[in-house]
Design an enzyme around this catalytic site. Structure first.
Site, PDB file in Angstrom:
ATOM      1  N   CYS A 114      -6.099  -6.005  -0.975  1.00 52.13           N
ATOM      2  CA  CYS A 114      -4.439  -6.262  -0.827  1.00 52.13           C
ATOM      3  C   CYS A 114      -4.799  -5.158   0.563  1.00 52.13           C
ATOM      4  O   CYS A 114      -5.365  -4.293   0.465  1.00 52.13           O
ATOM      5  CB  CYS A 114      -3.887  -5.567  -2.077  1.00 52.13           C
ATOM      6  SG  CYS A 114      -3.565  -4.162  -2.286  1.00 52.13           S
ATOM      7  N   GLU A 161     -10.768  -1.604  -6.050  1.00 54.17           N
ATOM      8  CA  GLU A 161     -11.265  -0.985  -4.942  1.00 54.17           C
ATOM      9  C   GLU A 161     -10.623   0.197  -5.316  1.00 54.17           C
ATOM     10  O   GLU A 161     -11.321   1.248  -5.406  1.00 54.17           O
ATOM     11  CB  GLU A 161     -10.974  -1.775  -4.002  1.00 54.17           C
ATOM     12  CG  GLU A 161     -10.688  -2.568  -3.193  1.00 54.17           C
ATOM     13  CD  GLU A 161      -9.564  -3.843  -3.889  1.00 54.17           C
ATOM     14  OE1 GLU A 161      -9.892  -4.555  -4.096  1.00 54.17           O
ATOM     15  OE2 GLU A 161      -9.195  -3.550  -5.447  1.00 54.17           O
ATOM     16  N   CYS A 169      -4.818  -1.248  -0.883  1.00 53.07           N
ATOM     17  CA  CYS A 169      -6.289  -0.919  -1.504  1.00 53.07           C
ATOM     18  C   CYS A 169      -6.880  -0.632   0.242  1.00 53.07           C
ATOM     19  O   CYS A 169      -7.576   0.422   0.154  1.00 53.07           O
ATOM     20  CB  CYS A 169      -6.936  -2.361  -1.599  1.00 53.07           C
ATOM     21  SG  CYS A 169      -6.501  -2.308  -3.974  1.00 53.07           S
ATOM     22  N   HIS A 211      -5.861  -1.166  -8.672  1.00 55.14           N
ATOM     23  CA  HIS A 211      -7.073  -2.172  -8.513  1.00 55.14           C
ATOM     24  C   HIS A 211      -8.838  -1.456  -8.535  1.00 55.14           C
ATOM     25  O   HIS A 211      -8.519  -0.899  -8.587  1.00 55.14           O
ATOM     26  CB  HIS A 211      -6.859  -2.704  -7.123  1.00 55.14           C
ATOM     27  CG  HIS A 211      -5.636  -3.672  -6.836  1.00 55.14           C
ATOM     28  ND1 HIS A 211      -4.882  -3.551  -6.079  1.00 55.14           N
ATOM     29  CD2 HIS A 211      -4.188  -3.693  -8.306  1.00 55.14           C
ATOM     30  CE1 HIS A 211      -3.908  -4.401  -5.803  1.00 55.14           C
ATOM     31  NE2 HIS A 211      -4.118  -4.288  -7.561  1.00 55.14           N
TER      32      HIS A 211
END
Length: 165
Positions: free
Chosen positions: A110, A86, A113, A84
């Site tokens: 999420c 992040e 993350c 992801h």
């Protein structure tokens, strides 16, 4: 300082802060376009207290991993391999992120993350307020992220995508 002067001061400070938040969320939006993921393109920007960009990231596969369209279109493989935005921005930073801020576009972090953000020392997360469609798909996970951010003392700010300049 009179009450009027105090109110004017705080209004100016709020507008100045919004100007920076708007800039960085727009930068995260631009970074998101670098992703090869055909379904969801996410960008992240980490900045310090002096409004300096520390790192950027977008969702994608790890370096040197085959990232052809077949893999991105195969969700069972993609979800197991993709990093992801992040996480990429945290990994790319290569420095202590204590008290930094992260800007994430177009969806909030999420829960996984969120945990990495908390662990890295980031103290503020700015993202786009989830649309009804996003919330239908990821609402439970977004709520979990909101909960753990609150527990960890990480400020979460949602910006209205329709009010971005």
């Amino acid at each position: 300082m009179s009450e009027v002067e105090t109110n004017n001061y705080f209004e100016k400070m709020r507008n100045k802060l919004y100007k920076w938040e708007n800039r960085f969320i727009k930068l995260a939006e631009h970074i998101a376009t670098w992703s090869k993921d055909p379904s969801t393109k996410v960008g992240a920007v980490i900045v310090d207290d002096n409004h300096r960009v520390i790192s950027v990231g977008y969702n994608g596969f790890a370096k040197n991993v085959n990232d052809d369209n077949d893999r991105y279109n195969n969700r069972s493989i993609k979800y197991e391999v993709i990093l992801h935005a992040e996480i990429n921005s945290i990994l790319f930073a290569k420095r202590d992120l204590t008290d930094c801020s992260i800007y994430v576009y177009p969806i909030p972090p999420c829960s996984r993350c969120a945990s990495a953000i908390i662990q890295s020392g980031i103290k503020k997360v700015v993202s786009i307020k989830p649309s009804i469609e996003i919330y239908k798909r990821w609402g439970k996970n977004i709520e979990l992220s909101e909960t753990i951010f609150k527990e960890a003392g990480v400020q979460l700010i949602y910006m209205d995508s329709e009010k971005l300049e």
